[in-house]
Design an enzyme around this catalytic site. Structure first.
Site, mmCIF file in Angstrom:
data_model
loop_
_atom_site.group_PDB
_atom_site.id
_atom_site.type_symbol
_atom_site.label_atom_id
_atom_site.label_comp_id
_atom_site.label_asym_id
_atom_site.label_seq_id
_atom_site.Cartn_x
_atom_site.Cartn_y
_atom_site.Cartn_z
ATOM 1 N N PHE A 216 0.815 -1.210 0.000
ATOM 2 C CA PHE A 216 0.000 0.000 0.000
ATOM 3 C C PHE A 216 0.851 1.263 0.000
ATOM 4 O O PHE A 216 1.997 1.246 0.461
ATOM 5 C CB PHE A 216 -0.921 0.024 1.238
ATOM 6 N N TYR B 89 23.927 -1.886 8.970
ATOM 7 C CA TYR B 89 24.091 -2.869 7.895
ATOM 8 C C TYR B 89 25.523 -2.849 7.347
ATOM 9 O O TYR B 89 26.152 -1.789 7.278
ATOM 10 C CB TYR B 89 23.101 -2.570 6.754
ATOM 11 N N GLY C 62 16.305 -1.482 4.225
ATOM 12 C CA GLY C 62 15.054 -0.914 3.712
ATOM 13 C C GLY C 62 14.865 0.521 4.203
ATOM 14 O O GLY C 62 15.016 0.793 5.392
ATOM 15 N N ASP D 20 12.204 2.280 4.564
ATOM 16 C CA ASP D 20 11.117 2.466 5.537
ATOM 17 C C ASP D 20 11.608 2.114 6.939
ATOM 18 O O ASP D 20 11.282 2.782 7.925
ATOM 19 C CB ASP D 20 9.865 1.656 5.149
ATOM 20 N N ARG D 21 12.460 1.083 7.025
ATOM 21 C CA ARG D 21 13.040 0.717 8.321
ATOM 22 C C ARG D 21 13.938 1.842 8.833
ATOM 23 O O ARG D 21 13.893 2.212 10.005
ATOM 24 C CB ARG D 21 13.867 -0.571 8.186
ATOM 25 N N THR E 240 -11.588 -23.643 9.723
ATOM 26 C CA THR E 240 -10.319 -23.407 9.032
ATOM 27 C C THR E 240 -9.864 -21.970 9.201
ATOM 28 O O THR E 240 -8.700 -21.698 9.527
ATOM 29 C CB THR E 240 -10.477 -23.729 7.529
HETATM 30 N N1 ADP Z 1 -6.772 1.394 5.507
HETATM 31 C C1 ADP Z 1 -6.069 0.282 5.271
HETATM 32 N N2 ADP Z 1 -5.897 -0.149 4.003
HETATM 33 C C2 ADP Z 1 -5.187 -1.247 3.734
HETATM 34 N N3 ADP Z 1 -4.605 -2.021 4.694
HETATM 35 C C3 ADP Z 1 -4.754 -1.658 5.972
HETATM 36 C C4 ADP Z 1 -5.470 -0.473 6.307
HETATM 37 N N4 ADP Z 1 -5.419 -0.363 7.663
HETATM 38 C C5 ADP Z 1 -4.721 -1.413 8.130
HETATM 39 N N5 ADP Z 1 -4.326 -2.230 7.125
HETATM 40 C C6 ADP Z 1 -3.535 -3.445 7.287
HETATM 41 O O1 ADP Z 1 -2.225 -3.069 6.928
HETATM 42 C C7 ADP Z 1 -1.534 -4.147 6.325
HETATM 43 C C8 ADP Z 1 -0.497 -3.579 5.392
HETATM 44 O O2 ADP Z 1 0.383 -2.769 6.160
HETATM 45 P P1 ADP Z 1 1.294 -1.677 5.505
HETATM 46 O O3 ADP Z 1 2.135 -1.128 6.609
HETATM 47 O O4 ADP Z 1 0.486 -0.699 4.716
HETATM 48 O O5 ADP Z 1 2.151 -2.575 4.505
HETATM 49 P P2 ADP Z 1 3.239 -2.189 3.427
HETATM 50 O O6 ADP Z 1 4.001 -1.005 3.997
HETATM 51 O O7 ADP Z 1 4.065 -3.401 3.286
HETATM 52 O O8 ADP Z 1 2.526 -1.824 2.146
HETATM 53 C C9 ADP Z 1 -2.618 -4.990 5.670
HETATM 54 O O9 ADP Z 1 -2.321 -6.357 5.887
HETATM 55 C C10 ADP Z 1 -3.915 -4.614 6.410
HETATM 56 O O10 ADP Z 1 -4.301 -5.662 7.285
HETATM 57 C C1 PAZ Z 2 11.804 -5.527 4.732
HETATM 58 C C2 PAZ Z 2 10.903 -4.821 3.730
HETATM 59 C C3 PAZ Z 2 10.500 -5.797 2.654
HETATM 60 C C4 PAZ Z 2 9.650 -4.335 4.488
HETATM 61 O O1 PAZ Z 2 8.743 -3.784 3.544
HETATM 62 P P1 PAZ Z 2 7.179 -3.551 3.857
HETATM 63 O O2 PAZ Z 2 6.643 -4.744 4.565
HETATM 64 O O3 PAZ Z 2 7.121 -2.333 4.748
HETATM 65 O O4 PAZ Z 2 6.530 -3.303 2.540
HETATM 66 C C5 PAZ Z 2 11.610 -3.551 3.141
HETATM 67 O O5 PAZ Z 2 12.075 -2.750 4.174
HETATM 68 C C6 PAZ Z 2 12.745 -3.931 2.225
HETATM 69 O O6 PAZ Z 2 12.577 -4.229 1.069
HETATM 70 N N1 PAZ Z 2 14.002 -3.923 2.767
HETATM 71 C C7 PAZ Z 2 15.205 -4.265 2.026
HETATM 72 C C8 PAZ Z 2 15.861 -5.443 2.633
HETATM 73 C C9 PAZ Z 2 16.431 -5.163 4.010
HETATM 74 O O7 PAZ Z 2 15.959 -4.258 4.740
HETATM 75 O O8 PAZ Z 2 17.383 -5.893 4.392
HETATM 76 K K K Z 3 6.134 -0.180 5.586
#
Ligand code: ADP
Ligand code: PAZ
Ligand code: K
Length: 249
Positions: free
Chosen positions: A11, A93, A100, A102-103, A181
């Site tokens: 997302f 690292y 990453g 975001d991290r 399930t």
């Molecule tokens: N408004 C929203 N829209 C979509 N996903 C959401 C929302 N709020 C919570 N979630 C949860 O967030 C998860 C995705 O987390 P997110 O941090 O956005 O992931 P990523 O950064 O990997 O894209 C989904 O599995 C879902 O359960």
């Molecule tokens: C670990 C992650 C896949 C997490 O991504 P997200 O779940 O937030 O979409 C992202 O931070 C990434 O691609 N990192 C690169 C690999 C690393 O941090 O070692």
């Molecule tokens: K993220």
């Protein structure tokens, strides 16, 4: 106004800051570039001047989104870039650019808010844990599949595990042994996540005793917050770090 984006694997989290009012003008979560532009175009009173973003997607995907934003809104876009050291945090690292982004930003935000040792847990497509010591040293971290990946692996690699999102949500009213399930899978995956989180807390205690702050962020943070009563749920932690990494004066 400033557009902020956190482009994860599933997302795009977005928000618009009103620099005059110093507040959030609008925010949301979308699953595609087109949906993002659609939402933004529909906002009345939107006056975007700048954009800062973080992306864990490929450079091609990120460039495509950036071009769309430049074309649609004429904004100047700044992307967060990897760094070896920033705001007192030292990337742990071996190859700092592989951590990453975001991290990295969540770590910057966490260290600023904690002003000391912290454990940053992010529950997205993947779940990540990062350890930052009181002196800003990043000790490293862990990555494991998040809820969406765990359940989808079971759904796509078995013949008889099939259920819809609504029953999945309902199944998590408690974590007793499942009698259907959907309950068995959803609760099983939740327990795996809990086990992961409890292990991270143990490790943090081994390092720092009780002297650390736990941050929970990412879309699924609420699923696990009950396991970490002392944890601070900060949904916009990545944005806190984004503002530090990409200041727009
Ligand atoms: N408004 C929203 N829209 C979509 N996903 C959401 C929302 N709020 C919570 N979630 C949860 O967030 C998860 C995705 O987390 P997110 O941090 O956005 O992931 P990523 O950064 O990997 O894209 C989904 O599995 C879902 O359960
Ligand atoms: C670990 C992650 C896949 C997490 O991504 P997200 O779940 O937030 O979409 C992202 O931070 C990434 O691609 N990192 C690169 C690999 C690393 O941090 O070692
Ligand atoms: K993220």
């Amino acid at each position: 106004m400033i557009l902020e984006l956190d482009c994860g694997n599933s997302f795009i989290k977005w928000r618009v800051l009103d620099d005059a009012a110093l507040g959030v003008f609008a925010e949301g979560v979308v699953d595609s570039d087109d949906a993002l532009v659609g939402y933004l175009r529909a906002l009345s009173g939107l006056l975007l001047t700048r954009c800062r973003l973080v992306s864990v997607r490929t450079a091609e995907e990120t460039n495509k989104l950036t071009s769309m934003l430049v074309q649609a809104f004429g904004v100047a876009v700044v992307c967060a870039a990897p760094a070896k050291e920033m705001a007192g945090v030292r990337n742990g690292y071996e190859e700092f650019e592989r951590l990453g982004l975001d991290r990295w930003l969540a770590m910057l935000g966490g260290f600023r808010l904690a002003a000391g040792a912290c454990l940053v847990l992010d529950f997205g497509t993947a779940v990540t844990a990062d350890f930052i010591a009181a002196d800003g040293e990043h000790l490293g971290g862990f990555i494991c599949p998040g809820m969406p990946l765990m359940r989808n692996q079971l759904r796509t690699h078995t013949r008889r595990i099939r259920y819809d999102d609504l029953s999945a949500e309902r199944a998590l009213v408690n974590l007793l042994p499942g009698r259907t399930t959907v309950e068995a899978v959803e609760r099983g995956c939740s327990l795996m996540l809990r086990g992961f989180v409890l292990t991270q807390l143990e490790l943090a205690r081994d390092y720092w005793g009780d002297d650390f702050v736990v941050f929970l962020t990412g879309g699924d943070a609420d699923l696990i917050s009950g396991v970490v009563p002392q944890g601070r749920v900060v949904p916009d932690l990545v944005f806190v770090g984004l503002a530090m990494a990409c200041p727009l004066s």
